[in-house]
Design an enzyme around this catalytic site. Structure first.
Site, PDB file in Angstrom:
ATOM      1  N   CYS A  87       0.608  -0.844  -0.210  1.00  0.00           N
ATOM      2  CA  CYS A  87      -0.127  -0.088  -0.327  1.00  0.00           C
ATOM      3  C   CYS A  87       0.812   1.096  -0.871  1.00  0.00           C
ATOM      4  CB  CYS A  87      -0.590  -0.252   1.252  1.00  0.00           C
ATOM      5  SG  CYS A  87       0.010  -0.107   2.644  1.00  0.00           S
ATOM      6  N   HIS A 117      -1.319   1.693   7.659  1.00  0.00           N
ATOM      7  CA  HIS A 117      -1.783   1.448   6.571  1.00  0.00           C
ATOM      8  C   HIS A 117      -1.980   2.593   5.224  1.00  0.00           C
ATOM      9  CE1 HIS A 117      -4.305   0.486   2.969  1.00  0.00           C
ATOM     10  NE2 HIS A 117      -4.730   0.646   2.841  1.00  0.00           N
TER      11      HIS A 117
END
Length: 763
Positions: free
Chosen positions: A463, A683
């Site tokens: 990510c 994230h």
């Protein structure tokens, strides 16, 4: 194009057909008899993108009974467009090949020596092709029926629909006899290059009478450097002239033929030397280097511009390399001849670059004169060419002027020592491998209308790489180019967002190379070394080719040709990461670390801060504060902690700063563009604004909108946050119910209130 890749795409088409039709036993049997490989495509969306079937897919969805599989879409396309051609053309008509969208649809006709004149009307793509009897009778005595390629008349249209050519009913005996005489000519099978060059010819919009010339046009020396539209094909000759009944004539041999120019060194080198460079497709990419806009004049090689009524080159588009006739063609005066003939292209014509795949097998280089060798000794024919002036922007690409050299690319396959070094930098050990999350992740875009700018993440892991690339793509979409409206910037066309992806990747690797060099890694599908010793193969690194460039413009051109590997994959994310590392060099990456034993990919395949910093700033430093911090241990030893040295184009915000774990410096917190990569709950996602004034005018920070995009959150609608810095929120409010994104936001704008505008807050 790699044969293995073609086989895997075809196998994926069949698997998709079996799956959608519910043929489970056959599906399982196929997997057993032909196991999948790393090149297999497992997503219908990815398969459509690889085959460029988006247009057919959207057209199919609008039908009452839409087809379910991509294979059926392709089949119906062929049946609809080519199923009835046999009724309208002669027996020698060839079935056109499947063409990529925005590329030429071949509509072949047999070559003829009759004086039949075809008139095409392309003012409206929905009108059929028409033939005028009056024009036929008018031009029978002095017109040519043979086209410049000898066998084919092609037309390129932006639409996917092709219309058959209507021929004149009841041809005269003279016409019929001419067909018979043509059949007796010792014609060889057209070479692959000749077939491809058939794609380059397209009649002018409006009524064009083929074979009727408007006469030569005087041109200046400057024009001759830009356009060589009038030139004779060197070392080539036409077929015999049509015989009139009762007065057979022997064809005259041409007494003056021009020779192919000798390849020269430097800027004036001919296309023959360029197309036959040992670097193969890399050197050919220079033909695609310059793109044009509707307002810019096309810089085509030629002796001058022809009138609007003359025949013209249609396809100066994504697959059209330039044709340089050389200095000899300039000095040779044109000889006018009205003999019918088949005039194939010369050997100077370079092989068309495989721009979407970025590669070209050597086997495709064939003799381009297989047709002309049978016809030497006949009359020379003036070749009429012109420039299309009503092209769609996305289809235009300028052929380079003669001063443009071939791409200076140094390519070499990866070796075992480099692969070991890369794995050590990535994982800390050469025994580790990329996970499936990394291998299957590429930079494919969202299909949702409101999120067309967004890159989709399949699973967790890479990510950080996706967020960094997403930020750079948004920079190109929002603040570069000529998009006039905000909505247009956030709803780009497929071509626009792909172009911005290539520019974003170019910026990342060029920045990593210190703005002096870049290394682009591409998968070849062939293993280049045998893993031995302390190394575990993963099927990716062993197949890489390393392409080194030292010019940014050439880097952009090269990436535009190979963007398919990054966008459609399957290794797009891996290829970009490796390109950034090698552009920086493993030695400098190791020097960037605070601890030399650090690595770029952490536990569970997560991106480390070093990897994100490498993509955002070009240096794999371990911290996000400004400059360098010295830590004195008290015994005289000083530890240097490296941070961000200059203001970044793309910013960074972290939830760790809210918890006082780190401090993000102003070089990242206040970037050049209002785009931030956000690190929250292990994230990475993206927060951005469309107002450049947000970083230049403090008054713009009172009330403004931010847009949030998370490629992994299965986001379907645009999330718009309204930030109000005039209404502060108490810091002692219970943080347990506050979305982490708001907490990250307040590390930049202290105490600002955030309105989610009806969207569900992400907790």
């Amino acid at each position: 194009m790699d044969t293995l890749f073609v086989e895997e795409v075809a196998a994926s088409l069949i698997r998709e057909f079996l799956s959608r039709k519910g043929l489970k036993k056959t599906y399982v049997t196929m997997d057993q008899e032909r196991p999948r490989s790393d090149l297999s495509i497992n997503s219908r969306n990815d398969l459509r993108k690889v085959l460029h079937l988006e247009f057919l897919y959207k057209e199919n969805k609008a039908k009452e009974n839409p087809l379910k599989t991509n294979l059926e879409l392709i089949t119906r396309y062929f049946l609809d467009h080519f199923g009835n051609i046999g009724n309208n053309v002669t027996q020698e008509t060839r079935i056109p090949e499947l063409s990529v969208p925005k590329k030429s649809n071949k509509l072949p006709l047999r070559s003829s020596e009759t004086t039949l004149v075809n008139i095409y009307h392309l003012a409206d793509e929905d009108e059929t092709w028409r033939t005028s009897l009056s024009e036929i009778s008018k031009a029978r005595h002095d017109s040519l029926d043979g086209d410049v390629l000898g066998h084919f008349v092609s037309s390129k249209r932006s639409s996917h629909k092709s219309r058959p050519i209507k021929t004149v009913a009841g041809e005269s005996p003279t016409v019929a006899s001419a067909w018979e005489k043509t059949d007796k000519l010792p014609m060889s099978e057209p070479s692959l290059d000749t077939k491809r060059m058939g794609e380059k010819v397209r009649p002018k919009s409006g009524l064009i009478v083929r074979g009727m010339m408007a006469g030569p046009i005087a041109s200046s020396p400057q024009d001759s450097l830009r356009k060589r539209s009038l030139r004779r094909s060197p070392a080539l000759s036409s077929a015999t002239q049509p015989h009139k009944e009762g007065s057979p004539q022997e064809p005259e041999l041409s007494t003056h033929t021009s020779t192919c120019p000798t390849p020269l060194e430097g800027p004036a080198s001919s296309t023959a030397s360029t197309s036959r460079s040992p670097q193969g497709p890399l050197s050919e990419l220079t033909w695609e280097k310059q793109r044009t806009s509707p307002g810019s004049p096309p810089h085509l090689p030629g002796k001058g511009l022809l009138p609007r009524g003359s025949g013209r080159w249609r396809d100066l588009s994504e697959d059209s390399p330039a044709v340089d006739s050389g200095s000899e063609a300039i000095r040779t005066p044109p000889k006018f001849s009205l003999s019918s003939g088949n005039v194939p292209k010369t050997q100077e014509r370079p092989e068309r670059a495989f721009e979407r795949q970025g590669s070209q097998p050597a086997s495709l280089r064939k003799n381009q004169l297989s047709v002309s060798n049978k016809l030497e000794g006949d009359l020379d024919v003036l070749q009429l060419e012109d420039v299309e002036d009503e092209l769609v922007r996305e289809e235009i690409i300028l052929s380079p002027v003669s001063s443009v050299l071939k791409l200076q690319v140094v390519s070499k396959p990866i070796d075992l020592s480099v692969a070991k070094d890369i794995k050590t930098i990535l994982f800390g050990s050469s025994f580790c491998c990329f996970s499936d999350e990394w291998k299957l992740q590429s930079f494919s875009f969202n299909d949702s209308v409101s999120l067309k700018y967004g890159i989709v993440q399949n699973k967790g892991g890479p990510c950080g790489v996706l967020a960094a690339v997403q930020g750079c793509v948004l920079q190109k979409l929002l603040f570069e180019g000529d998009s006039s409206a905000d909505c247009a910037r956030l709803q780009p066309s497929n071509a626009r967002r792909t172009h911005c992806l290539a520019l974003a990747i170019a910026d990342i690797v060029w920045r990593a190379g210190g703005c002096e060099r870049a290394v682009v890694t591409l998968a070849s599908g062939t293993q280049h070394f045998s893993p031995t010793g302390k190394y575990k193969a993963d099927g990716v690194l062993e197949t890489l080719i390393l392409h080194s460039l030292t010019c940014y413009e050439e880097l952009v051109t090269f990436l535009q040709q190979s963007i398919h590997q990054f966008e459609a994959g399957p290794y797009g994310c891996v290829l970009l990461t490796l390109s950034a590392i090698l552009s920086r060099s493993t030695e400098l990456v190791r020097q960037d670390f605070d601890v030399p034993t650090s690595h770029l990919i952490g536990a569970h395949g997560y991106c480390t801060q070093e990897l994100v910093n490498l993509l955002l700033t070009g240096k794999a430093v371990s911290n996000v504060f400004n400059d360098v911090v010295e830590l004195d241990s008290g015994n005289g030893d000083v530890t240097l902690l490296k941070g961000i040295s200059t203001r970044s184009d793309i910013g960074f915000l972290s939830l760790f700063e809210h918890y006082n774990v780190c401090q993000v410096g102003c070089f990242l917190k206040t970037p050049r563009f209002p785009i931030w990569v956000v690190c929250s709950e292990s994230h990475f996602s993206v927060l951005f604004s469309q107002q450049l004034e947000l970083l230049r005018d403090w008054r713009a920070e009172r009330l403004f909108d931010l847009y949030y995009y998370d490629g992994l959150a299965n986001q379907q609608e645009q999330i718009r946050l309204t930030v109000d810095t005039t209404q502060t929120v108490p810091e002692d409010r219970d943080n347990g119910l506050v979305p982490p994104l708001e907490l990250c936001n307040r590390t930049k704008w202290k105490g600002a209130s955030v309105n989610w505008n009806g969207s569900e807050p992400i907790l």
